[in-house]
Write a protein that holds these residues in place. Structure first.
Motif, PDB file in Angstrom:
ATOM      1  N   VAL A 159      13.545  13.454  -5.139  1.00  0.00           N
ATOM      2  CA  VAL A 159      12.224  12.852  -4.952  1.00  0.00           C
ATOM      3  C   VAL A 159      12.342  11.602  -4.091  1.00  0.00           C
ATOM      4  N   CYS A 160      11.599  11.583  -3.000  1.00  0.00           N
ATOM      5  CA  CYS A 160      11.479  10.384  -2.171  1.00  0.00           C
ATOM      6  C   CYS A 160      10.065   9.841  -2.339  1.00  0.00           C
ATOM      7  N   LEU A 161       9.960   8.637  -2.876  1.00  0.00           N
ATOM      8  CA  LEU A 161       8.663   7.997  -3.099  1.00  0.00           C
ATOM      9  C   LEU A 161       8.497   6.840  -2.126  1.00  0.00           C
ATOM     10  N   ASP A 162       7.476   6.927  -1.300  1.00  0.00           N
ATOM     11  CA  ASP A 162       7.140   5.892  -0.328  1.00  0.00           C
ATOM     12  C   ASP A 162       5.919   5.153  -0.867  1.00  0.00           C
ATOM     13  N   VAL A 163       6.091   3.899  -1.269  1.00  0.00           N
ATOM     14  CA  VAL A 163       5.002   3.154  -1.929  1.00  0.00           C
ATOM     15  C   VAL A 163       3.753   3.107  -1.055  1.00  0.00           C
ATOM     16  N   ASN A 164       3.899   2.726   0.199  1.00  0.00           N
ATOM     17  CA  ASN A 164       2.812   2.809   1.192  1.00  0.00           C
ATOM     18  C   ASN A 164       1.472   2.342   0.618  1.00  0.00           C
ATOM     19  N   TYR A 165       1.430   1.111   0.161  1.00  0.00           N
ATOM     20  CA  TYR A 165       0.215   0.575  -0.460  1.00  0.00           C
ATOM     21  C   TYR A 165      -0.870   0.316   0.574  1.00  0.00           C
ATOM     22  N   GLN A 166      -2.059   0.881   0.329  1.00  0.00           N
ATOM     23  CA  GLN A 166      -3.212   0.704   1.210  1.00  0.00           C
ATOM     24  C   GLN A 166      -4.314  -0.019   0.432  1.00  0.00           C
ATOM     25  N   ALA A 167      -4.469  -1.305   0.707  1.00  0.00           N
ATOM     26  CA  ALA A 167      -5.433  -2.119  -0.047  1.00  0.00           C
ATOM     27  C   ALA A 167      -6.862  -1.638   0.135  1.00  0.00           C
ATOM     28  N   GLU A 168      -7.132  -0.919   1.237  1.00  0.00           N
ATOM     29  CA  GLU A 168      -8.488  -0.423   1.475  1.00  0.00           C
ATOM     30  C   GLU A 168      -8.851   0.726   0.530  1.00  0.00           C
ATOM     31  N   LEU A 169      -7.849   1.342  -0.085  1.00  0.00           N
ATOM     32  CA  LEU A 169      -8.086   2.530  -0.902  1.00  0.00           C
ATOM     33  C   LEU A 169      -8.088   2.251  -2.401  1.00  0.00           C
ATOM     34  N   TRP A 170      -7.301   1.262  -2.855  1.00  0.00           N
ATOM     35  CA  TRP A 170      -7.300   0.912  -4.273  1.00  0.00           C
ATOM     36  C   TRP A 170      -6.718  -0.477  -4.459  1.00  0.00           C
ATOM     37  N   SER A 171      -6.918  -1.024  -5.654  1.00  0.00           N
ATOM     38  CA  SER A 171      -6.466  -2.390  -5.930  1.00  0.00           C
ATOM     39  C   SER A 171      -4.972  -2.412  -6.224  1.00  0.00           C
ATOM     40  N   SER A 172      -4.382  -3.593  -6.129  1.00  0.00           N
ATOM     41  CA  SER A 172      -2.960  -3.724  -6.435  1.00  0.00           C
ATOM     42  C   SER A 172      -2.697  -3.433  -7.913  1.00  0.00           C
ATOM     43  N   GLY A 173      -3.677  -3.732  -8.770  1.00  0.00           N
ATOM     44  CA  GLY A 173      -3.524  -3.437 -10.193  1.00  0.00           C
ATOM     45  C   GLY A 173      -3.434  -1.942 -10.451  1.00  0.00           C
ATOM     46  N   GLU A 174      -4.332  -1.185  -9.825  1.00  0.00           N
ATOM     47  CA  GLU A 174      -4.312   0.269  -9.975  1.00  0.00           C
ATOM     48  C   GLU A 174      -3.025   0.854  -9.395  1.00  0.00           C
ATOM     49  N   ALA A 175      -2.654   0.380  -8.212  1.00  0.00           N
ATOM     50  CA  ALA A 175      -1.443   0.890  -7.570  1.00  0.00           C
ATOM     51  C   ALA A 175      -0.214   0.577  -8.413  1.00  0.00           C
ATOM     52  N   GLY A 176      -0.160  -0.638  -8.945  1.00  0.00           N
ATOM     53  CA  GLY A 176       0.984  -1.025  -9.757  1.00  0.00           C
ATOM     54  C   GLY A 176       1.134  -0.171 -11.001  1.00  0.00           C
ATOM     55  N   GLU A 177       0.022   0.172 -11.625  1.00  0.00           N
ATOM     56  CA  GLU A 177       0.068   1.008 -12.830  1.00  0.00           C
ATOM     57  C   GLU A 177       0.718   2.360 -12.537  1.00  0.00           C
ATOM     58  N   VAL A 178       0.353   2.955 -11.401  1.00  0.00           N
ATOM     59  CA  VAL A 178       0.916   4.256 -11.025  1.00  0.00           C
ATOM     60  C   VAL A 178       2.364   4.118 -10.555  1.00  0.00           C
ATOM     61  N   MET A 179       2.635   3.134  -9.700  1.00  0.00           N
ATOM     62  CA  MET A 179       3.980   2.991  -9.153  1.00  0.00           C
ATOM     63  C   MET A 179       5.005   2.645 -10.226  1.00  0.00           C
ATOM     64  N   ARG A 180       4.635   1.864 -11.228  1.00  0.00           N
ATOM     65  CA  ARG A 180       5.569   1.545 -12.309  1.00  0.00           C
ATOM     66  C   ARG A 180       5.932   2.798 -13.114  1.00  0.00           C
ATOM     67  N   GLU A 181       4.997   3.729 -13.202  1.00  0.00           N
ATOM     68  CA  GLU A 181       5.266   4.984 -13.903  1.00  0.00           C
ATOM     69  C   GLU A 181       6.121   5.924 -13.053  1.00  0.00           C
ATOM     70  N   TRP A 182       5.855   5.956 -11.758  1.00  0.00           N
ATOM     71  CA  TRP A 182       6.528   6.905 -10.873  1.00  0.00           C
ATOM     72  C   TRP A 182       7.903   6.444 -10.402  1.00  0.00           C
ATOM     73  N   ALA A 183       8.079   5.153 -10.193  1.00  0.00           N
ATOM     74  CA  ALA A 183       9.306   4.650  -9.581  1.00  0.00           C
ATOM     75  C   ALA A 183      10.586   5.124 -10.269  1.00  0.00           C
ATOM     76  N   PRO A 184      10.687   5.092 -11.597  1.00  0.00           N
ATOM     77  CA  PRO A 184      11.941   5.531 -12.235  1.00  0.00           C
ATOM     78  C   PRO A 184      12.283   6.999 -11.983  1.00  0.00           C
ATOM     79  N   LEU A 196       7.589  -3.914  -3.282  1.00  0.00           N
ATOM     80  CA  LEU A 196       8.505  -3.754  -4.407  1.00  0.00           C
ATOM     81  C   LEU A 196       7.894  -4.274  -5.703  1.00  0.00           C
ATOM     82  N   ALA A 197       7.097  -5.339  -5.601  1.00  0.00           N
ATOM     83  CA  ALA A 197       6.495  -5.932  -6.793  1.00  0.00           C
ATOM     84  C   ALA A 197       5.588  -4.958  -7.522  1.00  0.00           C
ATOM     85  N   LEU A 198       4.974  -4.020  -6.795  1.00  0.00           N
ATOM     86  CA  LEU A 198       4.073  -3.052  -7.423  1.00  0.00           C
ATOM     87  C   LEU A 198       4.821  -2.100  -8.345  1.00  0.00           C
TER      88      LEU A 198
END
Length: 311
Positions: A159-184, A196-198
């Motif tokens: 699995v290659c996960l590219d965080v690629n955060y797009q502030a126009e599409l969702w908030s950092s809070g929403e993104a962080g919730e998903v990325m913290r679950e997916w990253a491991p 990385l902080a997300l």
């Protein structure tokens, strides 16, 4: 199949100046997943892209372009109830382009878990490439991505996960919730310094090395940090490897997809971490010299033209 990826590909309109003044626009396609797919196909790898486009001329352009670039689109679908998405690029400075998204309710945002399961199971790939863009589009798109992660685990797919955060599409809070679950669950995590902080709980110092160490402890196999003009750094349990960016005259800034494609290409070839970074930075240099994004991605033999070791 070497790589499987899915997500929204939109029509891209690139203006020559401020939109309010009118003028001409170049028509192309855009999307991180399809950009990486094209980059990998040009480097000689078999890639399958799954996504939904509208039953319209814009959707036809998306599929025709991907087919022409050698990407397998047999898993793509047409949605007669929604249009193909649109993104407008408005250049304001040589280093600054404003991006306007028109994607709400688009066909690409309505991709389902069922279609992803069918595409994945038809030919389990060696690598699954996911980005943080897809879960931002809709709940159904997020569910599809979660299922893809589950299938990857069942089939021992990297699995290659590219965080690629797009502030126009969702908030950092929403993104962080998903990325913290997916990253491991990621074997390779690709992000910029600030992204990385997300992927981590609050309290981790603002230092890329420390953040990468925390992610490795959580189970991430390798952390690759894009640093723009400063190059890129890869962190793993074996240590840290850095490669500077190549000095070329940049015309555009949409080179992140080419970087990922170069890195994954070398990974698929069994290359060392250093060689992966070298191919990634070479591919980024070629793409950055093009005004578009994927249009400038190099072919298999081109990175070697930049000097010894760029293969």
């Amino acid at each position: 199949m070497s790589v499987f990826t899915f997500g929204e590909t939109t029509i891209a309109l690139r203006g020559s100046g401020p939109l309010r003044l009118g003028g001409s626009m170049d028509v192309s396609i855009a999307g991180a997943e399809s950009g990486v797919a094209i980059g990998l196909a040009r480097l000689g790898h078999e890639v399958r892209w799954a996504g939904a486009v509208g039953d319209d001329e814009a959707g036809e352009l998306v599929l025709r372009t991907l087919r022409a670039e050698g990407v397998d689109v047999s898993a793509a679908s047409r949605d007669s109830g929604a249009p193909t998405g649109l993104v407008l690029f408005e250049p304001r400075l040589p280093e600054l382009t404003r991006v306007h998204h028109y994607r709400a309710g688009s066909a690409g945002s309505r991709i389902t878990a069922c279609s992803v399961a069918e595409a994945f199971s038809a030919a389990p790939p060696r690598v699954l490439y996911l980005t943080g863009v897809t879960p931002a589009l809709s709940r159904t798109a997020r569910s599809a991505a979660c299922l893809a992660l589950q299938l990857a685990a069942e089939h021992s797919t990297l699995v290659c996960l590219d965080v690629n955060y797009q502030a126009e599409l969702w908030s950092s809070g929403e993104a962080g919730e998903v990325m913290r679950e997916w990253a491991p669950k990621a074997d390779v995590l690709i992000a910029s310094d600030d992204e990385l902080a997300l992927c981590l709980p609050s309290g981790v110092p603002d230092d890329a090395g420390l953040r990468a160490k925390e992610l490795l402890a959580l189970g991430v196999g390798e952390v690759v940090v894009r640093r723009g003009a400063a190059g890129a750094t890869a962190y793993s349990v074996q240590g840290r490897v850095h490669r500077p960016a190549l000095a070329v005259r940049a015309v555009g800034s949409a080179d992140a997809d080419a970087f990922v494609a170069g890195y994954l290409s070398a990974l698929l070839d069994g290359s060392t971490t250093a060689a992966r970074l070298e191919r990634a930075t070479a591919a980024r240099a070629f793409a950055g010299a093009s005004r578009g994004g994927w249009e400038g991605a190099p072919g298999r033999s081109e990175p070697a033209r930049l000097g010894p070791g760029m293969r």
